[in-house]
Design a protein around this motif. Structure first.
Motif, PDB file in Angstrom:
ATOM      1  N   VAL A   1      25.851 132.704  25.447  1.00  0.00           N
ATOM      2  CA  VAL A   1      25.005 132.491  26.623  1.00  0.00           C
ATOM      3  C   VAL A   1      23.610 133.071  26.444  1.00  0.00           C
ATOM      4  O   VAL A   1      22.810 133.079  27.374  1.00  0.00           O
TER       5      VAL A   1
ATOM      6  N   ALA B   1      24.775 134.612  33.179  1.00  0.00           N
ATOM      7  CA  ALA B   1      25.576 133.644  32.421  1.00  0.00           C
ATOM      8  C   ALA B   1      26.795 134.315  31.804  1.00  0.00           C
ATOM      9  O   ALA B   1      27.891 133.736  31.769  1.00  0.00           O
TER      10      ALA B   1
ATOM     11  N   ALA C   1      28.744 126.703  35.280  1.00  0.00           N
ATOM     12  CA  ALA C   1      29.853 127.521  34.766  1.00  0.00           C
ATOM     13  C   ALA C   1      31.015 127.572  35.736  1.00  0.00           C
ATOM     14  O   ALA C   1      32.174 127.724  35.323  1.00  0.00           O
ATOM     15  N   ARG C   2      30.709 127.434  37.040  1.00  0.00           N
ATOM     16  CA  ARG C   2      31.743 127.584  38.070  1.00  0.00           C
ATOM     17  C   ARG C   2      31.572 126.501  39.129  1.00  0.00           C
ATOM     18  O   ARG C   2      31.170 126.776  40.255  1.00  0.00           O
TER      19      ARG C   2
ATOM     20  N   THR D   1      31.191 133.842  32.811  1.00  0.00           N
ATOM     21  CA  THR D   1      32.299 133.447  31.927  1.00  0.00           C
ATOM     22  C   THR D   1      33.590 134.180  32.252  1.00  0.00           C
ATOM     23  O   THR D   1      34.625 133.887  31.663  1.00  0.00           O
TER      24      THR D   1
END
Length: 641
Positions: free
Chosen positions: A557, A575, A638-639, A579
């Motif tokens: 990232v 970032a 990412a989400r 994760t």
């Protein structure tokens, strides 16, 4: 060991007062005998006629020693009755969660039967934000943010992809005392901060006030209080009719309003801080003097009751705004660990509290000298003898208009660091709390409110505490700056606990930008809160920055050389934290925006502008900034919701 010391230690052990404890570094400590003696002298350990037992749905429940055997009547919370048989001290399993009562002859036992866990977070991996309500700015200029501003912020965050909005505590403070603005030192946790009420709900608009980088509470709160009184006094009867209807029969609300009116009176007369400073005849909330005052100042009592009603309506509206805008969770309320002993709870329900003791923390990384928070807490002995009434009421008041609750200092569910009056914060001891009972009550209330439970499990964590939290599905907190291995290296968030919430920081930690720039080091030396050499600490910070950048690079990232500029470092930290396998990531708005200053510096009062910082623009405008849009896009990728 002398007989006197042996007896002292035995008495301490019998009431759950721990003579030995282990610090965050694993070193063992022994509490001095004079400290144990001072604490024991304050504790009201007397039992009562009320027996209480908690258990789990579907499992037999062990009753107190000496409970009668044989046939008994079980009265379920919903009113149904059934006959059960008590054998070998065990009550057969109960399938219905809730608060029930068992009658065995002349003996009555209150039962709390809990679901196996608290409510789970929704499936998937998503993100939310954290805000300090007064820091928010709205569409019109006001001296501080209120619950109407919060509703606007919830809509803006929902539009940006957030599924939750963690907020600062909304507990009742002291409306007449502008110096009492810390949300973690409330007058009562059974009611709300009256001056956060949204006047727009009754069609009123506060007069404009200049927006300053720091809130001037000494001007802001008295001005809002005086203006709200004018609004109340001039309101037509029809406008107040819903309030009058909802107030009927609310003895608890009447007690809160009487306290606020009396506190305002005596604070104006002689700067009385709490009820202990009032004339003695007013110490009894059920006494003749209080009743006479309430009758003679009925309009004042009505006004403070109205403010409480409006604050609760405002909180409900903010949660509704969050859910209507599409948030899966909405507001995550914050439950402070205790309250001011001189406040409304201490006045109206003083037997609930640990009188003569304050709570805090032993020396740890967040507070190297230890911490005395200047507040008290619910007594474990009072909880048992009252069927945990105060705790149940407190949880309900906090979570009534929220999709989640964060328990500040969740370690206090298991043990509290208690400090005798007049002692330094390190001269305390741990007092055991009824952990299993409290967890079961949280599970019951979590499901009733449809709210998830998050516990702040930071600091000196007892062995096995986090395992028990996970079993009961109390989500812990994994905060990026603290997640390191034994060598001090940052751990991979992909390895963090699944039963936890990932966070880039809290209101008590340096912001990402502030940590990267060393702003926290500057403050520590400016306030003489560090014994080390500043230059050495800055060199050490450079090494820590390299470790964080390396971890982010290895996670894919971040790339390129480590920057000096905080902005790309903030991007990388966000970032990296995104994760985490934790289902929910909470990012303080300060980290999304890249602000260097933190809302609160633990262990300070006036030395640092705690709870006074204002955001530089409205939430919608901040989220529209290119660098913030980039960060929310990163989080959404990412989400995804």
């Amino acid at each position: 060991m002398t007989g006197g010391a042996s007896d002292l230690h035995a008495r301490a052990a019998a009431v759950g007062l721990c003579r030995e404890w282990q610090n965050a570094d694993g070193r063992q400590h022994i509490v001095a005998d004079d400290v144990l003696d001072a604490i024991l002298a304050t504790l009201d350990t007397c039992g009562g006629d009320r027996a209480f037992v908690s258990g789990d749905v579907g499992a037999a429940v062990r009753l107190p020693d000496g409970a009668p055997q044989g046939a008994a009547e079980l009265m379920l919370e919903g009113g149904a009755r059934r006959t059960v048989t008590i054998a070998d001290g065990m009550l057969p399993a109960i399938a219905e969660p809730g608060y029930h009562r068992l009658h065995i002859g002349d003996t009555a036992i209150d039962l709390a039967i809990a679901p196996p866990t608290c409510r789970s977070l929704p499936d998937g991996r998503f993100w939310g934000a954290a805000v300090q309500i007064p820091a928010l700015r709205g569409r019109s200029d006001t001296a501080y943010g209120d619950l109407g501003t919060l509703a606007d912020a919830a809509r803006a965050f929902a539009a940006a992809g957030a599924q939750a909005l963690a907020i600062s505590p909304t507990h009742a403070l002291f409306p007449a005392d502008a110096g009492r603005f810390s949300p973690y030192a409330p007058s009562s946790r059974l009611f709300h901060h009256a001056l956060l009420a949204d006047p727009a709900l009754i069609g009123a608009t506060p007069p404009p006030a200049p927006v300053q980088p720091l809130i001037d509470w000494s001007d802001a709160l008295p001005a809002r209080l005086a203006w709200l009184r004018q609004v109340f006094d001039g309101a037509p009867a029809a406008l107040l009719e819903p309030f009058r209807h909802d107030r009927a029969g609310r003895d608890d609300l009447d007690a809160q309003a009487r306290f606020d009116a009396l506190h305002a009176h005596f604070f104006a007369a002689n700067r009385a801080s709490g009820w202990q400073d009032w004339p003695a005849q007013y110490h009894d909330p059920a006494g003749e003097a209080v009743a006479r005052y309430a009758a003679e100042h009925a309009s004042d009592v009505d006004f403070y009751a109205f403010l409480q009603w409006l604050a609760e309506q405002s909180l409900a509206a903010a949660q509704q705004a969050a859910r209507d805008a599409g948030m899966r969770i909405g507001l995550i309320a914050d439950l402070a660990v205790g309250m001011d002993a001189g406040g409304a709870h201490g006045w109206s329900r003083r037997d609930d509290l640990l009188t003569g003791l304050s709570i805090g923390a032993p020396p740890d990384p967040l507070g190297p000298q230890g911490q005395d928070w200047g507040i008290t807490a619910l007594s474990p002995f009072a909880l048992r003898r009252t069927g945990f009434d105060a705790f149940i009421r407190t949880v309900r008041a906090t979570v009534c208009h929220a999709g989640g609750i964060r328990i500040d200092h969740a370690l206090g569910l298991k043990r509290l660091w208690v400090i005798p009056a007049g002692r330094p914060s390190h001269e305390g001891a741990y007092l055991a709390m009824p952990f299993d009972d409290l967890l079961r009550i949280l599970a019951i209330e979590s499901h009733r409110a449809g709210a998830v439970v998050i516990g702040e499990d930071l600091g000196t964590v007892p062995p096995g505490f986090r395992d028990t939290m996970a079993e009961r599905r109390l989500y812990g907190m994994r905060v990026l700056p603290f997640e390191r291995d034994k060598q001090g290296r940052f751990t991979d968030p992909a390895d963090w606990d699944a039963c936890a919430v990932a966070m880039t920081g809290t209101h008590d930690t340096a912001t990402l930008a502030g940590w990267w720039s060393g702003r926290d080091i500057t403050w520590a030396h400016k306030l003489k809160r560090s014994d080390g050499d500043e230059a050495t600490e800055r060199v050490r910070r450079i090494g820590e920055r390299k470790q964080l950048w390396t971890t982010a690079t290895e996670a894919g990232v971040a790339k390129g050389p480590m920057p000096n500029d905080p902005a790309p470092a903030v991007d990388a930290a966000l970032a990296l934290t995104a994760t985490a396998r934790c289902p929910l990531l909470i990012v303080p708005i300060e980290d999304l925006v890249g602000i260097e200053e933190q809302p609160n510096l633990p262990g300070t009062t006036d030395e640092h502008p705690n709870w006074r910082r204002r955001l530089p623009d409205t939430t919608a405008a901040l989220l529209a900034r290119p660098e913030v849009t980039r960060r929310t896009a990163l989080l959404n990728e990412a989400r995804p919701a």
